[in-house]
Design a protein around this motif. Structure first.
Motif, PDB file in Angstrom:
ATOM      1  N   GLU A 280       0.387  -1.346   0.078  1.00 38.29           N
ATOM      2  CA  GLU A 280      -0.050   0.097   0.105  1.00 38.29           C
ATOM      3  C   GLU A 280       1.057   0.620  -0.338  1.00 38.29           C
ATOM      4  O   GLU A 280       1.683   1.375   0.752  1.00 38.29           O
ATOM      5  CB  GLU A 280      -1.049  -0.094   1.245  1.00 38.29           C
ATOM      6  CG  GLU A 280      -2.097  -0.833   1.215  1.00 38.29           C
ATOM      7  CD  GLU A 280      -3.082  -0.960   2.649  1.00 38.29           C
ATOM      8  OE1 GLU A 280      -3.585   0.090   2.212  1.00 38.29           O
ATOM      9  OE2 GLU A 280      -2.483  -2.153   3.857  1.00 38.29           O
ATOM     10  N   THR A 283      -2.771   4.596   0.574  1.00 41.69           N
ATOM     11  CA  THR A 283      -3.985   3.725   1.471  1.00 41.69           C
ATOM     12  C   THR A 283      -3.404   3.481   2.822  1.00 41.69           C
ATOM     13  O   THR A 283      -4.394   3.131   3.985  1.00 41.69           O
ATOM     14  CB  THR A 283      -4.768   2.335   1.167  1.00 41.69           C
ATOM     15  OG1 THR A 283      -3.815   1.828   0.543  1.00 41.69           O
ATOM     16  CG2 THR A 283      -6.266   2.971   0.526  1.00 41.69           C
ATOM     17  N   ALA A 335       1.665  -0.115  -9.965  1.00 39.78           N
ATOM     18  CA  ALA A 335       0.494  -0.703  -9.529  1.00 39.78           C
ATOM     19  C   ALA A 335       1.412  -2.318  -9.692  1.00 39.78           C
ATOM     20  O   ALA A 335       0.835  -3.312  -8.446  1.00 39.78           O
ATOM     21  CB  ALA A 335      -0.435  -0.573  -9.882  1.00 39.78           C
ATOM     22  N   THR A 354      -1.853  -0.595  -3.984  1.00 40.89           N
ATOM     23  CA  THR A 354      -2.929   0.538  -3.956  1.00 40.89           C
ATOM     24  C   THR A 354      -1.671   1.335  -4.329  1.00 40.89           C
ATOM     25  O   THR A 354      -0.482   1.871  -3.627  1.00 40.89           O
ATOM     26  CB  THR A 354      -3.609   1.130  -3.162  1.00 40.89           C
ATOM     27  OG1 THR A 354      -3.183   1.538  -1.964  1.00 40.89           O
ATOM     28  CG2 THR A 354      -4.825   0.250  -2.712  1.00 40.89           C
ATOM     29  N   VAL A 372      -6.325   7.237  -8.679  1.00 39.92           N
ATOM     30  CA  VAL A 372      -5.648   5.623  -7.643  1.00 39.92           C
ATOM     31  C   VAL A 372      -5.270   4.534  -8.572  1.00 39.92           C
ATOM     32  O   VAL A 372      -6.260   4.111  -9.564  1.00 39.92           O
ATOM     33  CB  VAL A 372      -6.374   4.948  -6.588  1.00 39.92           C
ATOM     34  CG1 VAL A 372      -5.935   4.201  -5.669  1.00 39.92           C
ATOM     35  CG2 VAL A 372      -6.834   6.342  -5.509  1.00 39.92           C
ATOM     36  N   PHE A 374      -5.070   0.682  -8.801  1.00 36.71           N
ATOM     37  CA  PHE A 374      -4.760  -0.725  -8.387  1.00 36.71           C
ATOM     38  C   PHE A 374      -4.099  -1.872  -8.561  1.00 36.71           C
ATOM     39  O   PHE A 374      -4.071  -2.151  -9.971  1.00 36.71           O
ATOM     40  CB  PHE A 374      -6.392  -1.184  -7.522  1.00 36.71           C
ATOM     41  CG  PHE A 374      -7.147   0.088  -6.855  1.00 36.71           C
ATOM     42  CD1 PHE A 374      -7.173   0.223  -5.602  1.00 36.71           C
ATOM     43  CD2 PHE A 374      -7.955   1.316  -7.804  1.00 36.71           C
ATOM     44  CE1 PHE A 374      -8.241   1.115  -5.150  1.00 36.71           C
ATOM     45  CE2 PHE A 374      -8.843   1.718  -6.643  1.00 36.71           C
ATOM     46  CZ  PHE A 374      -8.409   2.449  -6.087  1.00 36.71           C
ATOM     47  N   ALA A 400     -10.730   4.566  -1.982  1.00 38.98           N
ATOM     48  CA  ALA A 400      -9.692   3.093  -2.210  1.00 38.98           C
ATOM     49  C   ALA A 400      -9.746   1.897  -1.643  1.00 38.98           C
ATOM     50  O   ALA A 400      -9.257   0.652  -1.968  1.00 38.98           O
ATOM     51  CB  ALA A 400      -8.005   4.384  -2.195  1.00 38.98           C
ATOM     52  N   ARG A 401     -10.198   2.650  -0.355  1.00 36.40           N
ATOM     53  CA  ARG A 401      -9.705   0.626   0.618  1.00 36.40           C
ATOM     54  C   ARG A 401     -10.826  -0.369  -0.101  1.00 36.40           C
ATOM     55  O   ARG A 401     -10.744  -1.300  -0.479  1.00 36.40           O
ATOM     56  CB  ARG A 401      -9.965   1.553   2.209  1.00 36.40           C
ATOM     57  CG  ARG A 401      -9.799  -0.445   3.019  1.00 36.40           C
ATOM     58  CD  ARG A 401     -10.293   0.411   4.495  1.00 36.40           C
ATOM     59  NE  ARG A 401     -10.834   1.143   5.013  1.00 36.40           N
ATOM     60  CZ  ARG A 401     -12.657   0.600   4.634  1.00 36.40           C
ATOM     61  NH1 ARG A 401     -12.574  -0.531   5.072  1.00 36.40           N
ATOM     62  NH2 ARG A 401     -13.980   0.693   4.871  1.00 36.40           N
ATOM     63  N   ALA A 404      -9.907  -1.792  -2.909  1.00 35.77           N
ATOM     64  CA  ALA A 404      -8.718  -2.441  -4.006  1.00 35.77           C
ATOM     65  C   ALA A 404      -9.589  -4.314  -2.961  1.00 35.77           C
ATOM     66  O   ALA A 404      -9.675  -5.130  -3.662  1.00 35.77           O
ATOM     67  CB  ALA A 404      -7.569  -2.443  -2.530  1.00 35.77           C
TER      68      ALA A 404
END
Length: 414
Positions: A280, A283, A335, A354, A372, A374, A400-401, A404
């Motif tokens: 990460e 995040t 990523a 992320t 963002v 992923f 974003a969390r 993901a």
């Protein structure tokens, strides 16, 4: 059918200093026994305003349930307001006073005299014992039979009083046999408007069960509510609607009722005998934290790396210097390399990553705040997804969390 209104008392609620969880708890449990909640209110520590709120509620409903304002201090005014609203005087309840004195003795303390106020209750009230605190609750009556049921504001005192005293009394008084039972379908990676489009006709035609969409930040729940005499009867009403919703919402329902998205991921990882590791940046460890909320997550979650600095991305995750120099840390290639690197470094079956710009600064025209990427890597290969989120830093990181986790969940679906 009983019609009720809920009043939460406390200036701290109006100032935003305390989040009112009591009202939601009370409303949920009233619905479960088949009582109709006509309205909920928050009122500050003002005797006249509390009394006015009580009178107005009694004009609309059979009774009022209150929480808070039963303490010993001068700003605890719920009982006095109830007496005003019901045109009753307060009298000393000796049994409650004795119970309070004994409670203080258990703690090796002398009871302050201002606690006597808590034993002054509306004349003719039914007293609700409080073994978890000093303030007794009460149910007091107006001349026409309408009532005010008052409970403490401390949740650990209010909840048992509601469940052990108030709810059984309401069932008996109003002969409540029907109750409302619910089933909640949790969805992800589908918007509220798209859910609405797919199930619009059910909204318009269903009466029992009814359905409702509850939007959360970047995901939504679909709630099915059935009214019946027993849970078994309600379930028989809910089952066909649940089946229809699952059909219409495709592969977006990750669980029901108490299931969480991390829990659903853990179950799929266990079922397929796979493990995951997470890298990460934007995040800041939130994805890892979510995955570890599940009991037994050590079986499927290997670990994670929070790689904010490019040097950490390069040294711990193996992101190539050429990648960082040519396309930057916030890019599709970075990523992918982060996901591949954490998978390889920690020995997991799946790597998730992320990297983005959470703001409020750092954005450019090419890479705006909210961008963002992923990444997801397996032995078969790797891929990355680009998304741009609106909102402030907290909102971007939260979305974003969730995204993901959603990507990982979708990958694991059979």
């Amino acid at each position: 059918m009983a019609s009720l209104e809920i009043i939460a008392v406390g200036t701290e609620l109006l100032l935003g200093q305390l989040v009112d969880t009591n009202t939601a708890y009370i409303a949920t449990h009233l619905a479960a026994i088949g009582a109709d909640v006509y309205g909920t209110h928050a009122v500050g520590d003002n005797r006249a305003r509390i009394a006015t709120a009580m009178r107005n509620a009694l004009d609309r409903a059979d009774g009022v349930i209150t929480t808070g304002g039963l303490g010993p201090t001068v700003d605890d005014l719920t009982k006095e307001a109830a007496c005003d609203a019901l045109q009753l005087d307060a009298v000393l309840h000796e049994k409650s006073l004795h119970a309070m004195r004994e409670r203080f003795k258990q703690f090796g303390r002398e009871m302050p005299e201002n606690n006597v106020k808590q034993a002054m209750l509306p004349r003719g009230a039914m007293v609700l014992e409080n073994p978890n605190g000093t303030a007794p609750g009460f149910i007091a009556f107006r001349s026409d039979g309408k009532f005010i049921a008052s409970m403490p504001g401390v949740p650990r005192e209010m909840k048992p009083m509601l469940n052990e005293s108030v709810l059984p009394w309401l069932r008996s008084r109003f002969d409540l046999h029907e109750s409302i039972h619910t089933r909640i379908l949790h969805t992800v990676a589908i918007g509220e408007s798209e859910i609405d489009r797919r199930i619009d006709d059910l909204f318009r035609t269903l009466e029992n069960p009814k359905i409702a969409v509850l939007a959360h930040d970047f995901r939504a729940d679909v709630k099915i509510m059935a009214k019946a005499g027993s849970e078994e009867e309600a379930r028989s009403l809910i089952v066909p609607i649940e089946g229809e919703l699952l059909k219409r919402l495709g592969g977006h329902v990750y669980g029901v009722d108490d299931q969480t998205l991390p829990g659903a991921i853990h179950a799929l990882l266990r079922e397929t005998r796979q493990t995951v590791a997470v890298a990460e940046s934007c995040t800041g460890g939130a994805v890892c934290a979510a995955l570890t909320t599940v009991p037994g997550s050590s079986e499927t979650f290997i670990g994670g790396v929070v790689a904010y600095d490019n040097a950490v991305k390069a040294s711990l995750l193996g992101v190539r210097q050429e990648t960082l120099a040519s396309v930057g840390a916030v890019s599709e290639q970075s990523a992918i390399e982060m996901a591949e690197g954490v998978r390889r470094r920690l020995g997991a079956n799946i790597g998730v990553s992320t990297t983005g710009i959470a703001g409020p600064s750092g954005g450019t025209a090419e890479k705006p705040v909210g961008l963002v990427y992923f990444g997801l890597a397996t032995a078969a290969g790797a891929r990355a997804v680009r998304t741009t989120f609106p909102g402030d830093r907290d909102a971007i990181q939260h979305r974003a969390r969730v995204s993901a986790l959603a990507m990982l969940w979708e990958h694991l679906l059979p």
